[in-house]
Design an enzyme around this catalytic site. Structure first.
Site, PDB file in Angstrom:
ATOM      1  N   LYS A  20      14.644  36.406  95.120  1.00  0.00           N
ATOM      2  CA  LYS A  20      16.100  36.302  95.126  1.00  0.00           C
ATOM      3  C   LYS A  20      16.531  35.635  96.425  1.00  0.00           C
ATOM      4  O   LYS A  20      16.219  36.117  97.517  1.00  0.00           O
ATOM      5  CB  LYS A  20      16.729  37.687  95.004  1.00  0.00           C
ATOM      6  N   LYS A  35      16.024  34.057  91.020  1.00  0.00           N
ATOM      7  CA  LYS A  35      17.477  33.995  91.056  1.00  0.00           C
ATOM      8  C   LYS A  35      17.939  33.253  92.296  1.00  0.00           C
ATOM      9  O   LYS A  35      17.444  33.575  93.374  1.00  0.00           O
ATOM     10  CB  LYS A  35      18.006  35.433  91.056  1.00  0.00           C
TER      11      LYS A  35
HETATM   12  C1  PBG Z   1      23.833  42.443  93.973  1.00  0.00           C
HETATM   13  C2  PBG Z   1      23.767  41.282  93.044  1.00  0.00           C
HETATM   14  C3  PBG Z   1      24.323  40.010  93.220  1.00  0.00           C
HETATM   15  C4  PBG Z   1      24.123  39.327  92.038  1.00  0.00           C
HETATM   16  C5  PBG Z   1      23.431  40.181  91.171  1.00  0.00           C
HETATM   17  N1  PBG Z   1      23.212  41.383  91.819  1.00  0.00           N
HETATM   18  C6  PBG Z   1      25.094  39.429  94.347  1.00  0.00           C
HETATM   19  C7  PBG Z   1      24.498  39.324  95.676  1.00  0.00           C
HETATM   20  O1  PBG Z   1      23.290  39.510  95.874  1.00  0.00           O
HETATM   21  O2  PBG Z   1      25.280  39.087  96.582  1.00  0.00           O
HETATM   22  C8  PBG Z   1      24.608  37.935  91.756  1.00  0.00           C
HETATM   23  C9  PBG Z   1      24.712  37.555  90.330  1.00  0.00           C
HETATM   24  C10 PBG Z   1      25.544  36.361  90.071  1.00  0.00           C
HETATM   25  O3  PBG Z   1      25.974  35.618  90.988  1.00  0.00           O
HETATM   26  O4  PBG Z   1      25.803  36.113  88.887  1.00  0.00           O
HETATM   27  N2  PBG Z   1      22.796  42.653  94.807  1.00  0.00           N
END
Ligand code: PBG
Length: 338
Positions: free
Chosen positions: A206, A261
């Site tokens: 991520k 992601k």
């Molecule tokens: C929380 C999380 C996020 C997303 C999914 N879980 C945001 C972040 O890490 O700031 C983002 C998903 C999206 O942008 O569609 N940890």
């Protein structure tokens, strides 16, 4: 004009266009297929009853009260979507520095999970994020002490969060916090509590991405995070080998599935992860990716439907087994179930 460089036959002997001439033969040689079974629907749940709220930066996506969520889950099941990822819009007065609300058995996400499981049982999978950002007053995924996100103390809170989500009936716990060692600790905590069948989907690779903006609007964490960023725990977009190390660790610690992601800008990572590990690999077409396509389509610069389906197919071609996408329901209406 004649041109015949080949004594063996007409030039060129190999014509790649032959199989592209007819729809039936294009179908016959298609290497990748997309169906509703590939899609996971990320949904935002809010307090209240019979309530929906539009999200300006995610056109077509709404925050839904639990009853409204249930109605839409019924539709998702009809369409053949296998699972939902539920994200809570936590009321501002429940956000605290230590994210206590994350471990509340009756918090919004747990009530939503119980309601979905009570109504639809095993017909539908429920995925819950484990991370503290919906619950922290500073908007970070972990505990903040003297300006630092502390890893090991955060793990204790994440384990409690995972346990209450499993108790509520969550099928797949999805840690998205990027703390070190969380998969192993959460696996052990779940097993000790008798939840050895609850699956773990690690947000393994991520990235600290600019494409999460609309999501942070949707769950109301953008204000809390302010000028802060998540670069001390989410990955540097410059890195690819590091993603493989993250995935290797999460699999070794007990992840059943791994995720990359964001999605489209990171398909190279999806491909490497799938080829290296052969594990169930999901990708998240995140909020900013969805918003970009919507914006272009609204201007008439892209065909929404064609761009949506092509983008989802690209994930499959790169090696993803499934895709989290805000297009899930819309796409599923156009796709076969399997
Ligand atoms: C929380 C999380 C996020 C997303 C999914 N879980 C945001 C972040 O890490 O700031 C983002 C998903 C999206 O942008 O569609 N940890």
């Amino acid at each position: 004009m004649s041109f015949d460089p080949s004594p063996l036959g007409k030039f060129p002997a190999v014509r790649m266009r032959r199989t592209r001439q007819h729809a039936w033969s294009r179908r016959l040689v298609a290497e990748t297929r997309l169906s509703a079974s590939d899609l996971i629907w990320p949904a935002f749940v809010m307090e209240g009853n019979a309530t929906t709220e539009p999200i300006a930066s995610l056109p077509g996506v709404e925050r839904l009260s639990v009853d409204r969520l249930l109605a839409k889950v019924g539709e998702a099941i009809e369409l053949g979507i296998p699972a939902i990822a539920i994200f809570p819009v936590t009321p501002a007065d429940k956000k605290t520095p230590l994210a206590e609300e994350s471990a509340n058995p009756d918090n919004l996400i747990n009530r939503a999970t119980r309601a979905v499981k009570a109504e639809f049982g095993d017909a539908f999978g429920v995925i819950c994020d484990v991370a503290l950002d919906p619950y922290t007053s500073h908007g970070h995924d972990g505990l903040l002490v003297d300006g630092v996100i502390v890893n090991d103390d955060t793990l204790n809170v994440l384990c409690q969060q995972a346990i209450v989500q499993a108790e509520a009936g969550c099928d797949i716990i999805a840690p998205s916090d990027m703390m070190d060692g969380r998969i192993g600790r959460i696996r052990a905590a779940l097993d000790a509590a008798g939840f050895e069948q609850v699956q773990l989907l690690a947000y393994a690779a991520k990235y600290a991405s600019a494409f999460y903006g609309p999501f942070r609007d949707a769950v109301g964490s953008a204000k809390n995070l302010g000028q802060g960023d998540k670069r001390t725990y989410q990955m540097d977009p410059a890195n690819s080998d590091e993603a493989l190390r993250e995935v290797a660790l999460d699999l070794a610690e007990g992840a059943d599935m791994v995720m990359v992601k964001p999605g489209l800008p990171y398909l190279d990572i999806v491909r490497r992860v799938k080829e290296t590990f052969g594990a169930p690999t999901l990708a998240y077409q995140v909020s900013g990716e969805y918003a970009m396509l919507c914006a272009a389509a609204e201007h008439g610069w892209l065909s929404r439907e064609a761009a949506m389906l092509e983008s989802l197919l690209a994930f499959k071609r790169a090696g993803a087994d499934g895709v989290l996408s805000y297009f899930a329901l819309e796409a599923a209406r156009l796709l076969p179930k399997d």
